[in-house]
Design a protein around this motif. Sequence first.
Motif, PDB file in Angstrom:
ATOM      1  N   MET A   1       0.843  -1.193   0.000  1.00 35.37           N
ATOM      2  CA  MET A   1       0.000   0.000   0.000  1.00 35.37           C
ATOM      3  C   MET A   1       0.880   1.246   0.000  1.00 35.37           C
ATOM      4  N   SER A   2       0.545   2.187  -0.858  1.00 34.20           N
ATOM      5  CA  SER A   2       1.349   3.404  -0.982  1.00 34.20           C
ATOM      6  C   SER A   2       1.224   4.263   0.265  1.00 34.20           C
ATOM      7  N   GLN A   3       2.226   5.080   0.483  1.00 32.17           N
ATOM      8  CA  GLN A   3       2.222   5.995   1.620  1.00 32.17           C
ATOM      9  C   GLN A   3       1.442   7.253   1.268  1.00 32.17           C
TER      10      GLN A   3
ATOM     11  N   ASP B   1      -6.824   2.670  -0.762  1.00 36.99           N
ATOM     12  CA  ASP B   1      -6.824   1.546   0.179  1.00 36.99           C
ATOM     13  C   ASP B   1      -6.625   1.971   1.619  1.00 36.99           C
ATOM     14  N   HIS B   2      -6.552   3.256   1.881  1.00 37.75           N
ATOM     15  CA  HIS B   2      -6.347   3.774   3.229  1.00 37.75           C
ATOM     16  C   HIS B   2      -7.692   4.008   3.906  1.00 37.75           C
ATOM     17  N   THR B   3      -7.776   3.618   5.157  1.00 39.09           N
ATOM     18  CA  THR B   3      -9.027   3.719   5.913  1.00 39.09           C
ATOM     19  C   THR B   3      -8.869   4.699   7.054  1.00 39.09           C
TER      20      THR B   3
ATOM     21  N   TRP C   1      -2.660  17.258  -8.541  1.00 42.30           N
ATOM     22  CA  TRP C   1      -3.595  16.313  -7.942  1.00 42.30           C
ATOM     23  C   TRP C   1      -5.027  16.680  -8.308  1.00 42.30           C
ATOM     24  N   THR C   2      -5.864  15.679  -8.484  1.00 47.62           N
ATOM     25  CA  THR C   2      -7.283  15.872  -8.747  1.00 47.62           C
ATOM     26  C   THR C   2      -8.072  15.631  -7.467  1.00 47.62           C
TER      27      THR C   2
ATOM     28  N   SER D   1      -3.962   5.201  -5.921  1.00 45.43           N
ATOM     29  CA  SER D   1      -5.278   5.356  -6.548  1.00 45.43           C
ATOM     30  C   SER D   1      -5.436   6.676  -7.285  1.00 45.43           C
ATOM     31  N   GLY D   2      -4.579   7.657  -6.954  1.00 50.60           N
ATOM     32  CA  GLY D   2      -4.721   8.987  -7.501  1.00 50.60           C
ATOM     33  C   GLY D   2      -5.768   9.827  -6.802  1.00 50.60           C
TER      34      GLY D   2
END
Length: 254
Positions: A1-3, A104-106, A48-49, A25-26
Amino acid sequence: MSQIEIHQFPCLSDNYGYLVHDPASGETTCIDTPDADEYLRQAALKGWTITQIWNTHWHPDHAGGNEAIKAATGCTITAPLGDAEKIAGIDRTVRDGDLVKLGDHTAQVIDVSGHTMGHIAYHLPGSDMAFVGDSVFALGCGRMFEGTAPQFWDSLVRVRSLPPQTVLYCAHEYTASNARFALHADPENEALRAYADEIADKRSRDEPTVPFVLERELHTNPFLRADDPSLQARWGGDLPYQTFAALRAAKDSF
């Protein structure tokens, strides 16, 4: 998972804006929307969007930019159920214990009501960070505009129960004035005095004092320590919320 990446920037007179970005995920979420134009400008500078807004409470310097940002980006807005009637453009309401996702971050929603009746914080345990709005500041807490002292004290207990390494992102640069009151409230606290000196040094160079680490606040922030015997002896109150109320009233007129 990306930071997760955090972009912090000043806006309005003393607010901080936050863009939280997940590279995998962008997706990018705004934490509150005090200044729509500045948020859109900062997102464009980062490339960033904006896909989401997470509101902490209804005050205009936190939710006032919702409609403009949504019109420009089509983002979805998550906001506290308890403040929902006063917040524009909501797609989802949340309450204590709910979860929100950025890629994927909660983030876990925490009830931190007291400043407003519906104020919430967003805690990302996987990243050791929490966005606490106006509930807790470095060496301070928000004014008790709508809630009660027992309610606000219970909220602060929830914040201080987070892992001590949690990095707290609050919404305002109030730390220098908070430090002056904290020294008045707890003058024998050597850890507080050292912290206040560091704050004065940072502000003399126009550096931010936010974010800050919870562990240090546990030893220095008088509002998180209203059950400390020394503060209770100095400020009165048989129960912690009574000591908290005395401290909050004193700060209001300090």
